[in-house]
Design an enzyme around this catalytic site. Structure first.
Site, PDB file in Angstrom:
ATOM      1  CG  ASP A  42     -16.513 -36.165  26.195  1.00  0.00           C
ATOM      2  OD1 ASP A  42     -15.765 -36.008  25.319  1.00  0.00           O
ATOM      3  OD2 ASP A  42     -17.343 -37.004  26.394  1.00  0.00           O
ATOM      4  CG  ASP A  75     -18.404 -35.892  23.051  1.00  0.00           C
ATOM      5  OD1 ASP A  75     -18.386 -35.163  23.878  1.00  0.00           O
ATOM      6  OD2 ASP A  75     -17.904 -37.217  23.315  1.00  0.00           O
ATOM      7  CG  HIS A 105     -20.095 -39.733  26.269  1.00  0.00           C
ATOM      8  ND1 HIS A 105     -19.443 -38.923  25.271  1.00  0.00           N
ATOM      9  CD2 HIS A 105     -21.063 -40.236  26.026  1.00  0.00           C
ATOM     10  CE1 HIS A 105     -20.123 -39.405  24.035  1.00  0.00           C
ATOM     11  NE2 HIS A 105     -21.112 -39.971  24.594  1.00  0.00           N
ATOM     12  CG  HIS A 158     -15.169 -43.201  28.551  1.00  0.00           C
ATOM     13  ND1 HIS A 158     -16.139 -42.771  29.302  1.00  0.00           N
ATOM     14  CD2 HIS A 158     -15.482 -42.611  27.250  1.00  0.00           C
ATOM     15  CE1 HIS A 158     -16.944 -41.841  28.878  1.00  0.00           C
ATOM     16  NE2 HIS A 158     -16.726 -41.773  27.553  1.00  0.00           N
TER      17      HIS A 158
HETATM   18 ZN   LIG Z   1     -17.534 -38.040  24.919  1.00  0.00          ZN
END
Ligand SMILES: [Zn+2]
Length: 305
Positions: free
Chosen positions: A163, A245, A165, A126
């Site tokens: 992931d 995740d 995200h 991120h």
């Molecule tokens: Zn994540």
């Protein structure tokens, strides 16, 4: 296949509070599960090093790095965004986190082994060119990819991110640079919400997944979108943002992947997408249910071997 496992004790310096999801127990849970399955002794164990500044500055602006050092607290902790806790040892840990990845990259490039998993924190995908967010300070994957290009002279570098995200930071840093092919799967709509759209980038393939998506949907989408692009690109090295995740037991996302999906990913990436047996560097991102994280990483490595 020879498989290396990288860690460093320095991640303990990033001493987030017990109730913060990104904490040191994550690495310990992975190590414990690998040991309980007797996978531990099958791996080549190696330690990372602290990243050097030129490597960091390929991905991040000088002003951003200086600002991080200025705001790092001497006691307690601060939040650099609503999620990202910073403690007196966070930057040391973040530098070791990035440096563990570049150390593994260098060893892969020197043919010391064919694949490496870097169990590291804080995570990175991120972190943008000049912005910390989502538990991340330095973008470990982008830093490794840029070093692979500039120092090791790889011309075609595939960056895979499974992931839950979207890896907004990786796209911010590597987007529209044709040395890199960015393949991303993620829950959508979901954090980080910015949603870096495929149409704005010439080197990005997105696999957005609706909340609740499970194995069949995930695997079909990966096979349909990632595999032809990878085959066409013909990477000389593969770097993976390995976030776990998306597991159905994970509290931070709403996908329904299982332990077996991570074994499938390990096998797919290491065997089916890699006929030329190019080096593969996998770097830990998310995964916040400790039991599911330990099992998922073990299955990923099992599938790869
Ligand atoms: Zn994540």
């Amino acid at each position: 296949m020879t498989f290396a496992f990288y860690t460093s004790e320095e991640h303990f310096s990033h001493q987030t509070e017990d109730d913060h999801p990104e904490h040191a127990m994550r690495i310990m849970a992975i190590e414990q599960e690998l040991k309980s399955r007797n996978l531990w002794e099958q791996l080549i164990h190696a330690n990372g090093e602290e990243a050097n500044l030129p490597d960091i500055l390929r991905a991040h602006s000088k002003g951003y790095v200086e600002q991080l050092h200025l705001i790092q607290p001497k006691h307690g902790h601060i939040y650099v965004d609503e999620d990202t806790a910073m403690t007196p040892g966070s930057l040391k840990a973040a530098l070791w986190s990035a440096g563990s990845c570049t150390t593994a990259l260098d060893a892969l490039t020197a043919n010391k082994f064919s694949s490496a998993f870097v169990a590291t924190r804080p995570p990175g995908h991120h972190a943008e060119h000049k912005k910390a967010m989502g538990f991340c300070f330095f973008n470990n994957v982008a830093i490794s990819a840029l070093r692979a290009a500039d120092i090791h002279h790889y011309q075609r570098i595939a960056v895979l991110d499974f992931d839950a995200h979207q890896g907004n930071g990786t796209i911010d840093i590597l987007g529209n640079d044709q040395r890199f092919l960015l393949l991303s799967s993620f829950q959508h709509p979901f954090y980080p919400y910015t949603h870096y759209q495929e149409s704005k980038y010439t080197n990005l393939i997105n696999v957005p997944l609706a909340s609740g998506a499970g194995s069949a949907t995930f695997r079909a989408a990966i096979e349909e979108r990632w595999l032809p692009a990878l085959k066409h690109f013909g990477p000389e090295i593969i770097i993976v943002s390995a976030g776990f995740d998306g597991h159905k037991d994970d509290p931070m996302a709403e996908l329904n992947l299982t332990d077996d999906d991570y074994r499938w990913l390990g096998e797919l990436i290491h065997k089916h997408t890699n006929p030329k047996r190019v080096p593969i560097l996998s770097i830990l991102e998310g995964g916040y249910n400790l039991n599911a994280l330990g099992r998922s990483v073990s299955e990923y490595i099992n599938g790869a071997k």
